[in-house]
Design an enzyme around this catalytic site. Structure first.
Site, PDB file in Angstrom:
ATOM      1  N   GLY A 245       7.615 -44.224  33.684  1.00 16.59           N
ATOM      2  CA  GLY A 245       7.502 -44.014  35.120  1.00 16.59           C
ATOM      3  C   GLY A 245       6.397 -44.842  35.755  1.00 16.59           C
TER       4      GLY A 245
ATOM      5  N   GLU B 184      14.086 -54.536  43.080  1.00 17.53           N
ATOM      6  CA  GLU B 184      15.303 -53.729  43.155  1.00 17.53           C
ATOM      7  C   GLU B 184      15.331 -53.041  44.491  1.00 17.53           C
ATOM      8  OE1 GLU B 184      16.333 -52.085  38.727  1.00 17.53           O
ATOM      9  OE2 GLU B 184      15.979 -50.581  40.240  1.00 17.53           O
TER      10      GLU B 184
ATOM     11  N   LYS C  18      10.336 -37.236  33.890  1.00 17.60           N
ATOM     12  CA  LYS C  18      11.256 -36.097  33.826  1.00 17.60           C
ATOM     13  C   LYS C  18      10.510 -34.787  33.568  1.00 17.60           C
ATOM     14  CE  LYS C  18      14.380 -39.520  32.040  1.00 17.60           C
ATOM     15  NZ  LYS C  18      14.854 -40.203  30.817  1.00 17.60           N
TER      16      LYS C  18
ATOM     17  N   GLU D 128      20.562 -45.608  31.012  1.00 12.43           N
ATOM     18  CA  GLU D 128      20.164 -44.863  32.210  1.00 12.43           C
ATOM     19  C   GLU D 128      20.759 -45.484  33.473  1.00 12.43           C
ATOM     20  OE1 GLU D 128      15.977 -42.873  30.798  1.00 12.43           O
ATOM     21  OE2 GLU D 128      15.835 -44.572  32.163  1.00 12.43           O
TER      22      GLU D 128
ATOM     23  N   GLU E 217      18.177 -48.991  33.148  1.00  9.16           N
ATOM     24  CA  GLU E 217      17.582 -49.498  31.906  1.00  9.16           C
ATOM     25  C   GLU E 217      18.230 -48.823  30.716  1.00  9.16           C
ATOM     26  OE1 GLU E 217      13.666 -48.467  30.657  1.00  9.16           O
ATOM     27  OE2 GLU E 217      13.704 -46.476  31.526  1.00  9.16           O
TER      28      GLU E 217
ATOM     29  N   ARG F   1      15.651 -45.824  21.671  1.00  6.06           N
ATOM     30  CA  ARG F   1      15.003 -44.883  20.755  1.00  6.06           C
ATOM     31  C   ARG F   1      15.596 -43.500  20.992  1.00  6.06           C
ATOM     32  NH1 ARG F   1      12.421 -42.309  24.902  1.00  6.06           N
ATOM     33  NH2 ARG F   1      11.749 -43.714  26.555  1.00  6.06           N
TER      34      ARG F   1
HETATM   35  P1  ADP Z   1      10.748 -46.056  33.311  1.00  3.37           P
HETATM   36  O1  ADP Z   1      11.177 -47.026  32.264  1.00  3.37           O
HETATM   37  O2  ADP Z   1       9.316 -46.185  33.674  1.00  3.37           O
HETATM   38  O3  ADP Z   1      11.168 -44.657  33.022  1.00  3.37           O
HETATM   39  P2  ADP Z   1      13.045 -46.413  35.085  1.00  3.37           P
HETATM   40  O4  ADP Z   1      13.545 -47.745  35.463  1.00  3.37           O
HETATM   41  O5  ADP Z   1      13.822 -45.681  34.032  1.00  3.37           O
HETATM   42  O6  ADP Z   1      11.499 -46.510  34.648  1.00  3.37           O
HETATM   43  O7  ADP Z   1      12.954 -45.503  36.370  1.00  3.37           O
HETATM   44  C1  ADP Z   1      12.343 -44.232  36.365  1.00  3.37           C
HETATM   45  C2  ADP Z   1      12.760 -43.440  37.566  1.00  3.37           C
HETATM   46  O8  ADP Z   1      12.438 -44.109  38.777  1.00  3.37           O
HETATM   47  C3  ADP Z   1      14.249 -43.175  37.675  1.00  3.37           C
HETATM   48  O9  ADP Z   1      14.634 -42.069  36.920  1.00  3.37           O
HETATM   49  C4  ADP Z   1      14.436 -42.938  39.160  1.00  3.37           C
HETATM   50  O10 ADP Z   1      14.050 -41.630  39.512  1.00  3.37           O
HETATM   51  C5  ADP Z   1      13.437 -43.883  39.751  1.00  3.37           C
HETATM   52  N1  ADP Z   1      14.077 -45.172  40.094  1.00  3.37           N
HETATM   53  C6  ADP Z   1      14.199 -46.255  39.312  1.00  3.37           C
HETATM   54  N2  ADP Z   1      14.828 -47.244  39.950  1.00  3.37           N
HETATM   55  C7  ADP Z   1      15.118 -46.790  41.189  1.00  3.37           C
HETATM   56  C8  ADP Z   1      15.739 -47.347  42.345  1.00  3.37           C
HETATM   57  N3  ADP Z   1      16.184 -48.612  42.354  1.00  3.37           N
HETATM   58  N4  ADP Z   1      15.847 -46.578  43.453  1.00  3.37           N
HETATM   59  C9  ADP Z   1      15.371 -45.312  43.458  1.00  3.37           C
HETATM   60  N5  ADP Z   1      14.776 -44.737  42.421  1.00  3.37           N
HETATM   61  C10 ADP Z   1      14.633 -45.459  41.290  1.00  3.37           C
END
Ligand code: ADP
Length: 445
Positions: free
Chosen positions: A165, A200, A237, A275, A289, A293
């Site tokens: 996050g 993004e 989460k 995800e 992403e 793991r």
């Molecule tokens: P990390 O690898 O740090 O967990 P993620 O890319 O999986 O990062 O994103 C974590 C969270 O951020 C997602 O579950 C979502 O809630 C939020 N998020 C990521 N990308 C977007 C997006 N383009 N728009 C809105 N929320 C996003």
């Protein structure tokens, strides 16, 4: 099967991996830091070896020591758990070079999926939709501005090496983007040792829906259904559930197909999670992403399918083939992360000694934890005390069981998030299953 397994982790996931190995008849070697002397995982393993001082950099992240311990104790496989070295392609390669098996995908696959900009490109090639944004990492602010102009504001600046996050910044317009670009780069470099960032579109009302996949060494990839992880704080989460209340059967099948395609596009092997975000305003789903793991929330899929995913990681690593048909999924499940945090005071970590730790039990309840009374919760590691997993025939039964289980859960000596979950289960959006990723932050404000 492997001869002996080194478990290169600590806490609940080390306990979880040791249990799966023992169920398969595989002897285990645990490792620990000075802060984890006497911890449950060191007792459950056949042997335990001290790595060094408490800071992870001096113990759990010491690749040289881990390889040395594996060799000295006759381990021919290493399970990295989650966090620490689990998504480090260099470590995966070193394990294989040393003649042992890394329980996870090949180093090259970890490298592609660990670079989120590269991962976007890889899955887009096989027509898996990605969030609109820059086609690659951007090399300067003008490239970022151009990408943002194309997809429209607000945008997210994301660290390509980001995780947990961290490494994300929202920019509402061009001025804000220009203002935070350099800072975002510096933060990425500081946190992840890589200043690569990409753009993004920031989607305002989304649900986080992810699909569990398993892939064997013989080219078969199966999907085991989705988990909804929209209950988040700071992009992390807090509660997960499966199946997602936001998908109908058709969308569920579409998403599962996309996940399998994404995994196949990189020659995936092992357990992995693809995800997505589901845009509640348009109904579109986009890949964000892939985690290469086992994930914290994997038990949801286990209680729905009856499979032991960690055992399957080991079986796949040993060369076993997957069965042709994925198993059916039964009922509904929710997972509550019980953290040692003072959630009423900004979720500050609350290390200390557990004086009482008395988890619930009974029908539909599973608790994965390394805690017991007297355990010391160290400030050096994450604050997860354990996970309460509740399974039932349908969502209503799960909500009732969860309230019952949380009311039984006794934790004392440190602050915990048990009370937060009890409160959440009184909230209409949670009961109805309509919350988005912004819900928790707004509800707490
Ligand atoms: P990390 O690898 O740090 O967990 P993620 O890319 O999986 O990062 O994103 C974590 C969270 O951020 C997602 O579950 C979502 O809630 C939020 N998020 C990521 N990308 C977007 C997006 N383009 N728009 C809105 N929320 C996003």
């Amino acid at each position: 099967m492997m001869r002996r397994l080194l478990v290169a982790n600590r806490g609940e996931i080390a306990v979880r991996v040791i249990r799966a190995a023992r169920d398969l008849g595989v002897p285990t070697v645990a490792v620990y830091s000075d802060a984890d002397r006497g911890a449950l995982h060191t007792e459950l393993a056949d042997r335990a070896v001290c790595l060094g001082p408490a800071p992870a950099g001096a113990s759990y992240l010491r690749q040289d020591l881990l390889l040395h311990v594996a060799e000295a104790t006759g381990c021919d496989a290493i399970h990295p758990g989650y966090g620490f070295l689990s998504e480090n392609p260099g470590f995966a390669a070193s394990v294989e070079e040393a003649g042992a098996t890394f329980v996870g995908p090949p180093a090259e696959v970890i490298a592609v999926m660990g670079d989120k900009a590269m991962a976007r490109k890889a899955v887009a090639k096989v027509d898996v939709p990605v969030v609109p944004g820059s086609p690659d990492a951007v090399s300067n602010v003008d490239e970022a501005v151009a990408a943002a102009a194309e997809c429209g504001y607000p945008v997210l600046l994301k660290a390509r090496a980001g995780g947990g996050g961290k490494g994300m910044r929202v920019a509402g317009d061009e001025d804000e983007l220009r203002e935070c670009f350099t800072l975002a780069r510096q933060e990425a470099a500081g946190a992840f040792g890589d200043d690569g960032i990409y753009v993004e579109k920031y989607l305002q009302r989304v649900r986080h829906v992810e699909v569990q996949v398993l892939a064997d060494r013989h080219g078969r990839v199966i999907e085991l259904g989705e988990r909804d992880c929209s209950m988040q704080r700071r992009h992390q989460k807090v509660v997960e559930e499966a199946p997602s209340p936001a998908l109908d059967a058709g969308r569920r099948q579409d998403l599962a197909g996309l996940a399998v395609r994404a995994a196949e596009s990189v020659g995936y092997v092992g357990a992995g999670t693809v995800e997505f975000v589901l845009d509640m305003d348009t109904g579109a789903v986009y890949f964000i992403e892939m985690n290469t793991r086992i994930q914290v929330e994997h038990p949801l899929t286990e209680v729905l399918t009856g499979l032991d995913l960690v055992a399957w990681q080991l079986r796949i690593a040993a060369g076993e083939a997957l069965q042709a048909d994925p198993p059916p999924r039964r009922g509904h499940a929710m997972e509550f992360r019980i953290n040692a945090e003072d959630w009423k005071r900004g979720f500050v970590p609350a290390p200390g000694t557990l004086t009482v730790f008395d988890p619930p039990a009974g029908p539909g309840i599973r608790v994965d934890t390394h805690c017991r009374p007297g355990a010391v919760i160290s400030p050096h590691y994450d604050s997860l005390l354990g996970k309460l997993i509740v399974h039932g025939a349908d969502r209503d039964e799960v909500l009732r069981r969860a309230r019952r289980a949380l009311s039984e859960f006794r934790v004392d000596g440190v602050h915990s998030t048990v009370g937060l979950h009890e409160w959440l289960l009184t909230q209409p959006e949670v009961v109805a299953g309509t919350y988005t990723t912004r819900y928790l932050t707004e509800a707490l404000a």
